[in-house]
Write a protein that holds these residues in place. Structure first.
Motif, short mmCIF file in Angstrom:
data_model
loop_
_atom_site.label_atom_id
_atom_site.label_comp_id
_atom_site.label_asym_id
_atom_site.label_seq_id
_atom_site.Cartn_x
_atom_site.Cartn_y
_atom_site.Cartn_z
N MET A 10 39.06 44.17 43.44
CA MET A 10 39.93 43.94 42.30
C MET A 10 39.44 44.71 41.07
N ASP A 11 40.29 45.58 40.52
CA ASP A 11 39.96 46.26 39.28
C ASP A 11 40.15 45.30 38.10
N GLN A 12 39.40 45.57 37.04
CA GLN A 12 39.47 44.68 35.88
C GLN A 12 40.88 44.63 35.27
N HIS A 13 41.58 45.78 35.29
CA HIS A 13 42.92 45.79 34.70
C HIS A 13 43.94 45.04 35.54
N GLU A 14 43.56 44.66 36.76
CA GLU A 14 44.48 43.92 37.63
C GLU A 14 44.38 42.40 37.43
N VAL A 15 43.40 41.96 36.65
CA VAL A 15 43.18 40.52 36.48
C VAL A 15 44.42 39.80 35.93
N PRO A 16 45.10 40.35 34.89
CA PRO A 16 46.32 39.65 34.41
C PRO A 16 47.39 39.52 35.50
N LYS A 17 47.58 40.57 36.30
CA LYS A 17 48.58 40.50 37.38
C LYS A 17 48.19 39.44 38.41
N VAL A 18 46.91 39.39 38.76
CA VAL A 18 46.44 38.39 39.71
C VAL A 18 46.65 36.98 39.14
N ALA A 19 46.39 36.82 37.84
CA ALA A 19 46.56 35.51 37.20
C ALA A 19 48.03 35.07 37.23
N VAL A 20 48.94 36.02 36.97
CA VAL A 20 50.38 35.69 36.96
C VAL A 20 50.83 35.22 38.33
#
Length: 207
Positions: free
Chosen positions: A31-41
């Motif tokens: 998981m890339d750091q910039h993907e964290v919001p997408k994963v959270a959603v």
């Protein structure tokens, strides 16, 4: 689809926990750091979708959306589903902490496999992407039903009728999940194709 505590045998629980830990570790590593919001959603979407339960034997069934989560998150579906199930176990007593690993594997593993099979087809034309999304949604749920039935069957012959009921109940649910997943993927391809790692909307690509 949450299997409750006190049903499964110790070997099944241990195997589920080990597989969930391994899948979550790989998911976090990729998981890339910039993907964290997408994963959270999509963790939140999974959390909400799986709150409406229909009792079935020692467990329950519900809208899952694991196929959609797998298509969008790939390996990150493991930590996303693990966190959502943990919150449901703590706040609503769905499933339980001791069966958290098994329930995570039941929902995340078929989602990951379907993601590997169908995610590339999402980048084709509209008809192919709709069919791929339908199959990913349907087969993810049917795979989850099969894994849940297998876990019940491996935990004792007394659960065989419940395991059979699980499989039968997930057939219509798989059709519903396929339709819902195809609709959501079609919508995302129009408004936010980058979420599905498609650079431009398919309609523009065709033109």
């Amino acid at each position: 689809m949450h299997i409750s505590e006190g049903i499964l045998s110790a070997p099944v629980l241990a195997s589920g926990a080990a597989l969930a830990l391994a899948g979550t570790a790989v998911g976090l590593k990729r998981m890339d750091q910039h993907e964290v919001p997408k994963v959270a959603v999509f963790t939140a979407a999974f959390f909400v979708a799986t709150l409406v339960h229909v009792p079935l034997g020692p467990a329950s069934i519900h809208l899952v959306l694991n196929g959609l989560v797998g298509l969008i998150l790939g390996w990150a579906c493991f930590p996303a589903i693990l966190v959502a199930l943990l919150l449901q176990a703590v706040f609503f007593q769905y499933g339980g902490v001791t069966v958290l690993g098994v329930n995570t594997v039941i929902m995340a593993l078929p989602a990951l496999i379907c993601s590997m099979l169908f995610s590339r087809l999402i980048k084709k034309n509209k008809r192919v992407s709709a069919l791929a999304a339908f199959l990913a949604g349907s087969l993810s749920v049917l795979g989850s039903g099969l894994l849940a039935a297998l876990c019940l069957a491996l935990s004792g012959q007394a659960f065989l009728p419940a395991a059979q009921a699980f499989l039968v109940a997930h057939v219509p649910l798989g059709v519903v999940e396929g339709i819902v997943t195809a609709i959501i993927v079609g919508f995302l391809l129009k408004v936010r194709p980058e979420i599905l790692e498609v650079s431009v909307p398919l309609e523009q690509e065709i033109e």
